[in-house]
Design an enzyme around this catalytic site. Sequence first.
Site, PDB file in Angstrom:
ATOM      1  N   ASN A 138       0.801  -1.221   0.000  1.00 16.65           N
ATOM      2  CA  ASN A 138       0.000   0.000   0.000  1.00 16.65           C
ATOM      3  C   ASN A 138       0.837   1.276   0.000  1.00 16.65           C
ATOM      4  O   ASN A 138       1.005   1.878   1.045  1.00 16.65           O
ATOM      5  CB  ASN A 138      -0.912  -0.034   1.238  1.00 16.65           C
ATOM      6  CG  ASN A 138      -2.205   0.677   0.916  1.00 16.65           C
ATOM      7  OD1 ASN A 138      -2.256   1.486   0.009  1.00 16.65           O
ATOM      8  ND2 ASN A 138      -3.241   0.373   1.633  1.00 16.65           N
TER       9      ASN A 138
ATOM     10  N   ILE B 163      -6.036   4.523  -1.398  1.00 18.70           N
ATOM     11  CA  ILE B 163      -6.330   3.102  -1.534  1.00 18.70           C
ATOM     12  C   ILE B 163      -7.049   2.603  -0.285  1.00 18.70           C
ATOM     13  O   ILE B 163      -6.419   2.155   0.653  1.00 18.70           O
ATOM     14  CB  ILE B 163      -5.029   2.318  -1.750  1.00 18.70           C
ATOM     15  CG1 ILE B 163      -4.289   2.864  -2.994  1.00 18.70           C
ATOM     16  CG2 ILE B 163      -5.331   0.847  -1.951  1.00 18.70           C
ATOM     17  CD1 ILE B 163      -2.940   2.237  -3.178  1.00 18.70           C
ATOM     18  N   PRO B 164      -8.373   2.705  -0.266  1.00 15.45           N
ATOM     19  CA  PRO B 164      -9.177   2.280   0.894  1.00 15.45           C
ATOM     20  C   PRO B 164      -9.151   0.776   1.068  1.00 15.45           C
ATOM     21  O   PRO B 164     -10.094   0.090   0.720  1.00 15.45           O
ATOM     22  CB  PRO B 164     -10.572   2.800   0.559  1.00 15.45           C
ATOM     23  CG  PRO B 164     -10.614   2.865  -0.942  1.00 15.45           C
ATOM     24  CD  PRO B 164      -9.211   3.132  -1.387  1.00 15.45           C
ATOM     25  N   CYS B 165      -8.078   0.260   1.606  1.00 15.13           N
ATOM     26  CA  CYS B 165      -7.941  -1.196   1.777  1.00 15.13           C
ATOM     27  C   CYS B 165      -9.058  -1.728   2.652  1.00 15.13           C
ATOM     28  O   CYS B 165      -9.419  -2.894   2.550  1.00 15.13           O
ATOM     29  CB  CYS B 165      -6.597  -1.519   2.394  1.00 15.13           C
ATOM     30  SG  CYS B 165      -5.569  -0.096   2.683  1.00 15.13           S
ATOM     31  N   TYR B 166      -9.610  -0.888   3.502  1.00 11.90           N
ATOM     32  CA  TYR B 166     -10.679  -1.362   4.390  1.00 11.90           C
ATOM     33  C   TYR B 166     -11.941  -1.695   3.608  1.00 11.90           C
ATOM     34  O   TYR B 166     -12.847  -2.328   4.118  1.00 11.90           O
ATOM     35  CB  TYR B 166     -10.961  -0.306   5.464  1.00 11.90           C
ATOM     36  CG  TYR B 166     -11.361   1.026   4.893  1.00 11.90           C
ATOM     37  CD1 TYR B 166     -10.398   1.999   4.656  1.00 11.90           C
ATOM     38  CD2 TYR B 166     -12.693   1.303   4.604  1.00 11.90           C
ATOM     39  CE1 TYR B 166     -10.766   3.223   4.130  1.00 11.90           C
ATOM     40  CE2 TYR B 166     -13.066   2.526   4.085  1.00 11.90           C
ATOM     41  CZ  TYR B 166     -12.097   3.479   3.854  1.00 11.90           C
ATOM     42  OH  TYR B 166     -12.469   4.688   3.325  1.00 11.90           O
TER      43      TYR B 166
END
Length: 107
Positions: free
Chosen positions: A49, A55-58
Amino acid sequence: MAESGNSYQKIYEIVKQIPKGCVASYGQVAALAGNPRWARVVGYALHVNPDPAHIPCYRVVNREGRLSDAFAFGGVNEQKLLLEAEGVEVTDGYVDMELYQWKKFRI
DNA sequence: GTTGTGACACATT
DNA sequence: AAATGTGCCACAA
């Protein structure tokens, strides 16, 4: 010919296109990226990341609709609050894929 | 250059 | 039904 460095770039593009209030699975992102077998690579891509701000990894969950314990960037609780803030109902780390999975893969 | 690991997914037992 | 094993690709040592 030298398309080796594209791997993550494509994945990041997909994740960044996820609309607010929706979630996508690693396999989903990988498939949209053009590689249904990159599910693991997607996880690794988000692991590095380089730009968590975009980059909304959630918003990316596994096939079960659950967040990865290893992910826990600040605790699953934080993750839950973030998704609920987006309008996604989260239960014990589980999300209702049928209702919130990003199906409109239409960029 | 080879081996092992990993934020997954699917098949089989 | 759940648990385990295998397959996939990329990166680290």
